[in-house]
Design an enzyme around this catalytic site. Structure first.
Site, PDB file in Angstrom:
ATOM      1  N   ASP A  67     -54.415  12.878 -47.269  1.00  8.72           N
ATOM      2  CA  ASP A  67     -55.659  13.462 -47.733  1.00  8.72           C
ATOM      3  C   ASP A  67     -55.375  14.915 -48.152  1.00  8.72           C
ATOM      4  O   ASP A  67     -54.270  15.433 -47.967  1.00  8.72           O
ATOM      5  CB  ASP A  67     -56.750  13.366 -46.655  1.00  8.72           C
ATOM      6  CG  ASP A  67     -58.150  13.428 -47.277  1.00  8.72           C
ATOM      7  OD1 ASP A  67     -58.260  13.875 -48.436  1.00  8.72           O
ATOM      8  OD2 ASP A  67     -59.131  13.049 -46.612  1.00  8.72           O
TER       9      ASP A  67
HETATM   10  C1  BGC Z   1     -61.447  13.876 -48.973  1.00  5.78           C
HETATM   11  C2  BGC Z   1     -60.980  12.626 -49.696  1.00  5.78           C
HETATM   12  C3  BGC Z   1     -60.855  12.888 -51.160  1.00  5.78           C
HETATM   13  C4  BGC Z   1     -59.937  14.063 -51.379  1.00  5.78           C
HETATM   14  C5  BGC Z   1     -59.705  14.394 -52.836  1.00  5.78           C
HETATM   15  C6  BGC Z   1     -60.629  15.072 -49.350  1.00  5.78           C
HETATM   16  O1  BGC Z   1     -61.150  16.245 -48.801  1.00  5.78           O
HETATM   17  O2  BGC Z   1     -61.394  13.653 -47.584  1.00  5.78           O
HETATM   18  O3  BGC Z   1     -61.873  11.589 -49.426  1.00  5.78           O
HETATM   19  O4  BGC Z   1     -60.389  11.744 -51.800  1.00  5.78           O
HETATM   20  O5  BGC Z   1     -60.475  15.203 -50.749  1.00  5.78           O
HETATM   21  O6  BGC Z   1     -60.814  14.945 -53.412  1.00  5.78           O
END
Ligand code: BGC
Length: 756
Positions: free
Chosen positions: A281
């Site tokens: 993530d």
């Molecule tokens: C979130 C994800 C997301 C990623 C990219 C993160 O902060 O937890 O769900 O896909 O950001 O935007």
């Protein structure tokens, strides 16, 4: 004969896949033989130039890095021309011309925004959910994208957690069906098609169990609980062939998921047979420094060794892996494996054949935000609304007379789309006021008054309005606004109050300790109730809210979640009976925040509260009942369905036999409508304690007024399997109960015995 035919087909498919895999392996081995170690590490790097991002860090000199072969994928840009520019740098100017992978958060639609995922799951309609993902994939791919960071399948029992809006609720069975439908919708039948995108199931794993519902918080749970409640939807996505997995921010057994070898290698790859790649993530690799796992070099090495392939934004892999290789903290084969998996994804997406296949200005023009897609968004949204209350059939409304339309969300384009609709254009969304005008026509007199702000709390508003001003304070005083609304109400036949949350009161980093309606809105409702007019509340919410007062004092409540681009039209369809609401809650609504975690498939304890007085020394509260306000599976219709004649064809089944459960459902009300008939079981005694109810099957049926239908379910021992204390997925002979009903509470029951 038919059996042999199927077998031959399966063998042919297997041989074909083997041949394709061999071809892919040969190609990738050839390519990797030409790659330097730096270029291999470059493939593991996922960057973003910014935009709608969820952290302070963004990647620097993105173009230069692409040219140097230091980027495997990019997210945060859209549009066929813009994406092509970046792809051209990789394909024309990097040494080996390896195409980039373009990803984005396509969560509930791309430009045509659908109902938020939690709302979608309340349709219990996997075909519709799949369709929403298919349309999202069509639009995203026309816009240059290969990869959707979706579905989010995190089970949660905690409505304080803002990201509950992005998932499918609390149930592992329903959650698994939704996960499968979304993966199929995004990926289609063939990933090389220019209208398919690779799905990325997230957040692996257990992210929805953050302590106290506070985002990113610690998770700690037993293996038994993980396997029983939390892991099935991720597994379902893997079984459906999801191409990628995103690791979660939280820790599991004291080790962040992003560097958790048990999770990413033993469970995901070795036990579940996952063949795709794992991405972290957002900055989750470097966040392990704050978790207390070491410096950037150490945490990056830990993550790679655990089975993480791609590093989102941290650039820990990019800047430290070569050093770690020299110091023997990681091996060449660990880097090779990760690089190979990312190249395989690009190969499967057809990018080596044509790196520009998903960048078509013509397709973008005709297929994005088309009338057809908006029509589908409206149709799908209608199926997701949950009618929570409808006393004396105040709904549906007539298209004549006078309504007072009040509330901060009644005429509010900013907040129709719901959380994390990053490519959605809120200016094009349909408000409830517009929708009512469209649907009711000129026979209805509408008196509109805002009545209150979403919130009057300036510190709170500042925290919500991070991306844009979703909560705008009216220059008038609260009293002036209420006065205007009450004046409208007193002249109307009925009041429609559109209340609830702003879009970003749920979603990432939007946890709430208080899940009541904000006091500005409660104050308005109280004054409206004093007018004595019938009051219908349309609720906008990304989470279950505590609605005791509203349930006691309002005449009807329709939960519309955040229905997306076509919200207003779809809501008006339901309000005036052009569509009869059929949604069922995929999540429990508590009475009080103190009941959380609250979920229907809980254990019984040794001292269950059974309603017998005195309740002392039972598992209960002194100040609030154990019961939720609205149970899992609950949702009313404008018509009534009655359930009768529950019967089982046997009293006893063996492990190889099937049990048929039958009942009759009758539409005894005044409207045609759709019902979701739900079947639950309870295993009365097991080698480990078992939940009091578990959803096993459901069927959606459509009944005309006065019509009856026999509904029949088949249960086998396989449906009764669970994880025992050795984590084997077994069924155990013994006594079972089977329950059938319109929700998890109001059920009819029967019993049967499972023998060996
Ligand atoms: C979130 C994800 C997301 C990623 C990219 C993160 O902060 O937890 O769900 O896909 O950001 O935007």
């Amino acid at each position: 004969m038919k059996k042999y035919f199927i077998l031959i087909l399966m063998i042919c498919a297997f041989v074909h896949t083997q041949a394709q895999n061999e071809k892919m392996n040969e190609f990738i081995t050839g390519l990797m033989n030409k790659m330097t170690m730096d270029e291999k590490i470059g493939q593991l790097n996922l960057v973003t130039p910014g935009g709608a991002v969820t952290g302070a860090v963004v990647s620097k000199d993105v173009d230069g890095k692409i040219r140097n072969g230091q980027v495997g994928g990019l997210f945060g840009i859209t549009g066929p021309d813009r994406v092509r520019q970046a792809q051209e740098i990789a394909v024309k100017n990097s040494r080996l011309h390896i195409p980039l992978l373009f990803g984005l958060d396509v969560i509930h639609g791309h430009k045509t925004i659908f109902q938020i995922p939690l709302g979608l799951s309340c349709s219990w309609d996997t075909a519709l959910i799949e369709k929403s993902a298919r349309i999202a994939a069509t639009e995203a791919s026309a816009d240059g994208l290969d990869w959707a960071f979706s579905p989010m399948v995190d089970i949660s029992h905690d409505p304080r957690w803002g990201r509950i809006a992005e998932g499918a609720g609390e149930d592992p069975y329903l959650g698994s069906l939704v996960a499968r439908a979304m993966v199929k919708g995004y990926q289609g039948n063939d990933l090389t098609q220019n209208n398919s995108v690779m799905a990325c199931v997230k957040h692996f794993a257990l992210y929805g169990a953050a302590e106290a519902g506070r985002d990113y918080n610690t998770v700690d749970m037993s293996r038994l609980r993980m396997f029983q409640y939390y892991l099935p939807p991720y597994r379902a996505a893997v079984d459906a062939g999801v191409g990628s997995v995103m690791s979660s921010f939280n820790e599991i057994d004291g080790i962040p998921a992003t560097a958790n070898k048990w999770l990413l290698t033993e469970l995901l790859r070795n036990q579940w047979g996952f063949k795709g790649f794992v991405v972290s993530d957002y900055t989750a690799v470097s966040e392990m420094i704050a978790h207390g796992m070491g410096n950037l070099q150490e945490v990056s090495a830990l993550a790679l060794r655990a089975g993480l392939d791609m590093d989102m934004v941290s650039e820990g892999f990019l800047t430290t892996l070569k050093k770690s290789l020299a110091e023997a903290r990681v091996t060449q084969s660990q880097i090779d494996d990760a690089c190979r998996r990312i190249l395989e994804a690009k190969y499967k997406l057809g990018l080596f054949d044509n790196p520009y296949r998903r960048m078509s200005p013509e397709r973008a023009k005709s297929e994005i935000f088309s009338d057809a897609n908006r029509k589908q968004a409206r149709e799908i949204a209608r199926h997701t609304f949950v009618l929570l209350k409808n006393d004396h059939q105040v709904l549906p409304l007539k298209k004549t007379g006078t309504i007072a339309l009040v509330g901060p969300l009644a005429n509010n384009k900013d907040n129709m789309l719901g959380t994390w609709s990053v490519s959605g254009d809120w200016t094009k969304s349909i408000t409830v006021l517009d929708g009512i005008k469209n649907v009711a026509g000129s026979g209805l007199n509408i008196m509109y008054a805002k009545g209150s702000n979403i919130s009057d709390d300036t510190a709170f508003i500042k925290r919500v309005n991070v991306f844009r001003p979703e909560i705008v304070r009216d220059p008038r005083t609260p009293e002036e606004m209420i006065r205007e609304a009450v004046a409208a109400a007193s002249k109307a036949d009925v009041v429609v109050a559109v209340m609830g949350e702003a879009s970003d009161m749920t979603g990432e980093s939007s946890s709430m300790a208080d899940i009541n309606l904000p006091s500005s809105q409660e104050n308005l409702l109280k004054e409206l109730v004093r007018t004595g007019k019938p009051i219908v509340m349309i609720l906008f919410n990304g989470r279950p809210m505590t609605l005791n007062w509203e349930n006691d004092h309002l005449n009807a409540i329709l939960d519309s979640w955040f229905a997306g681009t076509e919200a207003g039209n779809a809501i008006a369809d339901a309000l005036f009976g052009d569509y009869n609401p059929s949604g069922k809650l995929s999540i429990t609504f508590p009475r009080s925040v103190g009941q959380i975690p609250i979920y229907y498939n809980h254990k019984n304890t040794g001292r269950p509260y059974d309603g017998v007085e005195p309740p002392k020394f039972k598992s209960d509260y002194l100040d609030v009942s154990n019961d939720p306000l609205y149970p899992f599976g609950y949702g009313l219709s404008y018509t009534q369905f009655s359930y009768s004649d529950l019967s089982l064809d046997k009293k006893q089944i063996s492990g190889s036999q099937a049990l048929t459960v039958k009942l009759t459902v009758t539409n005894s009300g005044q409207f045609a409508g759709e019902e979701t008939v739900q079947l639950y079981t309870r295993d009365m005694a097991g080698s480990v304690t078992r939940p009091v109810k578990e959803l096993k099957k459901f069927q959606k049926i459509y009944l005309q007024k006065g019509e009856s239908k026999e509904v029949s379910f088949t249960l086998t021992a396989d449906d009764l399997r669970f994880y025992n204390s050795d984590l084997n997925f077994v069924y155990e002979p013994g006594d079972f109960k089977v329950f059938v009903g319109p929700n998890s509470r109001d059920v009819k029951e029967a019993e049967f015995v499972l023998t060996k």
